[in-house]
Design a protein around this motif. Structure first.
Motif, PDB file in Angstrom:
ATOM      1  N   MET A   1     -39.798  78.705 -36.723  1.00 26.56           N
ATOM      2  CA  MET A   1     -39.767  77.451 -37.459  1.00 26.56           C
ATOM      3  C   MET A   1     -40.869  76.551 -36.928  1.00 26.56           C
ATOM      4  O   MET A   1     -40.933  76.278 -35.741  1.00 26.56           O
ATOM      5  CB  MET A   1     -38.394  76.810 -37.318  1.00 26.56           C
ATOM      6  N   LYS A   3     -41.837  73.308 -38.201  1.00 25.33           N
ATOM      7  CA  LYS A   3     -41.577  71.866 -38.138  1.00 25.33           C
ATOM      8  C   LYS A   3     -40.151  71.602 -37.683  1.00 25.33           C
ATOM      9  O   LYS A   3     -39.269  72.430 -37.843  1.00 25.33           O
ATOM     10  CB  LYS A   3     -41.877  71.182 -39.466  1.00 25.33           C
ATOM     11  N   HIS A   7     -38.349  66.359 -39.299  1.00 19.79           N
ATOM     12  CA  HIS A   7     -39.532  66.319 -40.157  1.00 19.79           C
ATOM     13  C   HIS A   7     -39.208  66.907 -41.532  1.00 19.79           C
ATOM     14  O   HIS A   7     -39.600  66.357 -42.570  1.00 19.79           O
ATOM     15  CB  HIS A   7     -40.677  67.082 -39.481  1.00 19.79           C
ATOM     16  N   PHE A   8     -38.482  68.014 -41.554  1.00 21.63           N
ATOM     17  CA  PHE A   8     -38.049  68.615 -42.812  1.00 21.63           C
ATOM     18  C   PHE A   8     -37.141  67.659 -43.589  1.00 21.63           C
ATOM     19  O   PHE A   8     -37.321  67.448 -44.794  1.00 21.63           O
ATOM     20  CB  PHE A   8     -37.302  69.926 -42.532  1.00 21.63           C
ATOM     21  N   LYS A  11     -38.298  64.682 -46.026  1.00 15.96           N
ATOM     22  CA  LYS A  11     -38.746  64.848 -47.414  1.00 15.96           C
ATOM     23  C   LYS A  11     -37.640  64.479 -48.408  1.00 15.96           C
ATOM     24  O   LYS A  11     -37.890  64.295 -49.586  1.00 15.96           O
ATOM     25  CB  LYS A  11     -39.277  66.252 -47.664  1.00 15.96           C
ATOM     26  N   LYS A  39     -35.475  71.654 -33.051  1.00 14.16           N
ATOM     27  CA  LYS A  39     -35.360  72.736 -34.028  1.00 14.16           C
ATOM     28  C   LYS A  39     -34.100  73.548 -33.739  1.00 14.16           C
ATOM     29  O   LYS A  39     -33.921  74.632 -34.276  1.00 14.16           O
ATOM     30  CB  LYS A  39     -36.578  73.667 -33.929  1.00 14.16           C
ATOM     31  N   TYR A  68     -33.144  73.886 -44.509  1.00 14.06           N
ATOM     32  CA  TYR A  68     -34.216  73.925 -43.502  1.00 14.06           C
ATOM     33  C   TYR A  68     -34.537  75.362 -43.102  1.00 14.06           C
ATOM     34  O   TYR A  68     -35.705  75.779 -43.113  1.00 14.06           O
ATOM     35  CB  TYR A  68     -33.770  73.095 -42.294  1.00 14.06           C
ATOM     36  N   ALA A  71     -36.269  77.168 -45.969  1.00 13.43           N
ATOM     37  CA  ALA A  71     -37.654  76.702 -46.156  1.00 13.43           C
ATOM     38  C   ALA A  71     -38.561  77.208 -45.046  1.00 13.43           C
ATOM     39  O   ALA A  71     -39.692  77.641 -45.307  1.00 13.43           O
ATOM     40  CB  ALA A  71     -37.683  75.178 -46.221  1.00 13.43           C
ATOM     41  N   GLU A  72     -38.077  77.167 -43.823  1.00 12.59           N
ATOM     42  CA  GLU A  72     -38.900  77.583 -42.690  1.00 12.59           C
ATOM     43  C   GLU A  72     -39.089  79.094 -42.624  1.00 12.59           C
ATOM     44  O   GLU A  72     -40.095  79.567 -42.106  1.00 12.59           O
ATOM     45  CB  GLU A  72     -38.306  77.065 -41.373  1.00 12.59           C
ATOM     46  N   ASN A  75     -42.238  80.230 -44.371  1.00 19.52           N
ATOM     47  CA  ASN A  75     -43.536  79.887 -43.764  1.00 19.52           C
ATOM     48  C   ASN A  75     -43.980  80.939 -42.781  1.00 19.52           C
ATOM     49  O   ASN A  75     -43.319  81.556 -42.095  1.00 19.52           O
ATOM     50  CB  ASN A  75     -43.464  78.531 -43.061  1.00 19.52           C
TER      51      ASN A  75
END
Length: 75
Positions: A1, A3, A7-8, A11, A39, A68, A71-72, A75
Protein backbone atom coordinates in the motif's frame (compact mmCIF):
# COMPACT_ATOMS: atom_id res chain seq x y z
CA UNK A 1 0.00 0.00 0.00
CA UNK A 2 1.56 3.21 -1.13
CA UNK A 3 -0.63 5.85 0.51
CA UNK A 4 -1.84 6.05 4.07
CA UNK A 5 -5.43 5.28 4.96
CA UNK A 6 -5.96 8.92 5.94
CA UNK A 7 -4.70 10.13 2.56
CA UNK A 8 -7.06 7.69 0.84
CA UNK A 9 -9.99 8.69 3.07
CA UNK A 10 -9.57 12.37 2.26
CA UNK A 11 -10.86 11.81 -1.27
CA UNK A 12 -14.27 11.24 0.36
CA UNK A 13 -14.36 14.62 2.14
CA UNK A 14 -17.34 16.67 1.09
CA UNK A 15 -18.77 19.98 2.37
CA UNK A 16 -22.22 18.39 2.49
CA UNK A 17 -21.59 14.72 3.26
CA UNK A 18 -23.85 12.47 1.27
CA UNK A 19 -23.06 9.22 3.10
CA UNK A 20 -21.46 7.85 6.26
CA UNK A 21 -17.99 7.51 4.69
CA UNK A 22 -17.99 11.18 3.66
CA UNK A 23 -19.05 12.11 7.17
CA UNK A 24 -16.24 9.92 8.57
CA UNK A 25 -13.73 11.62 6.24
CA UNK A 26 -14.87 15.07 7.36
CA UNK A 27 -14.53 14.13 11.03
CA UNK A 28 -11.13 12.47 10.51
CA UNK A 29 -9.95 15.67 8.83
CA UNK A 30 -10.97 17.67 11.90
CA UNK A 31 -9.36 15.12 14.27
CA UNK A 32 -5.84 16.53 14.66
CA UNK A 33 -4.67 13.41 16.51
CA UNK A 34 -5.79 10.98 13.78
CA UNK A 35 -2.85 8.70 12.81
CA UNK A 36 -2.40 10.31 9.40
CA UNK A 37 0.55 8.24 8.23
CA UNK A 38 -0.76 4.84 9.30
CA UNK A 39 -1.39 1.98 6.90
CA UNK A 40 -2.07 -0.50 9.71
CA UNK A 41 -5.61 -1.73 10.31
CA UNK A 42 -5.04 -2.59 13.97
CA UNK A 43 -3.43 0.75 14.82
CA UNK A 44 -6.28 2.65 13.16
CA UNK A 45 -9.08 0.54 14.62
CA UNK A 46 -7.60 0.80 18.12
CA UNK A 47 -7.30 4.56 17.76
CA UNK A 48 -10.90 4.87 16.54
CA UNK A 49 -12.28 2.61 19.28
CA UNK A 50 -10.73 4.92 21.88
CA UNK A 51 -11.06 8.29 20.11
CA UNK A 52 -13.57 7.95 17.29
CA UNK A 53 -16.68 9.14 19.08
CA UNK A 54 -17.69 10.70 15.77
CA UNK A 55 -18.13 7.21 14.24
CA UNK A 56 -21.67 5.93 14.52
CA UNK A 57 -20.32 2.38 14.19
CA UNK A 58 -16.95 0.72 13.63
CA UNK A 59 -18.52 -0.96 10.60
CA UNK A 60 -18.12 2.40 8.83
CA UNK A 61 -14.38 2.18 9.36
CA UNK A 62 -14.40 -1.45 8.19
CA UNK A 63 -16.22 -0.48 5.01
CA UNK A 64 -13.81 2.38 4.34
CA UNK A 65 -10.85 0.09 5.09
CA UNK A 66 -12.09 -2.44 2.52
CA UNK A 67 -12.36 0.31 -0.10
CA UNK A 68 -8.80 1.33 0.79
CA UNK A 69 -7.43 -2.22 0.51
CA UNK A 70 -9.20 -2.71 -2.85
CA UNK A 71 -7.90 0.59 -4.23
CA UNK A 72 -4.36 0.01 -3.02
CA UNK A 73 -4.22 -3.55 -4.37
CA UNK A 74 -4.75 -2.13 -7.87
CA UNK A 75 -1.65 0.06 -7.56
Amino acid sequence: MSKSFYHFLMKYRHPAPKDHISLFANHAYMDHSFPKSSKDYHELSSYLELNGQYLESMSIFDEAWQLYVNAESKN
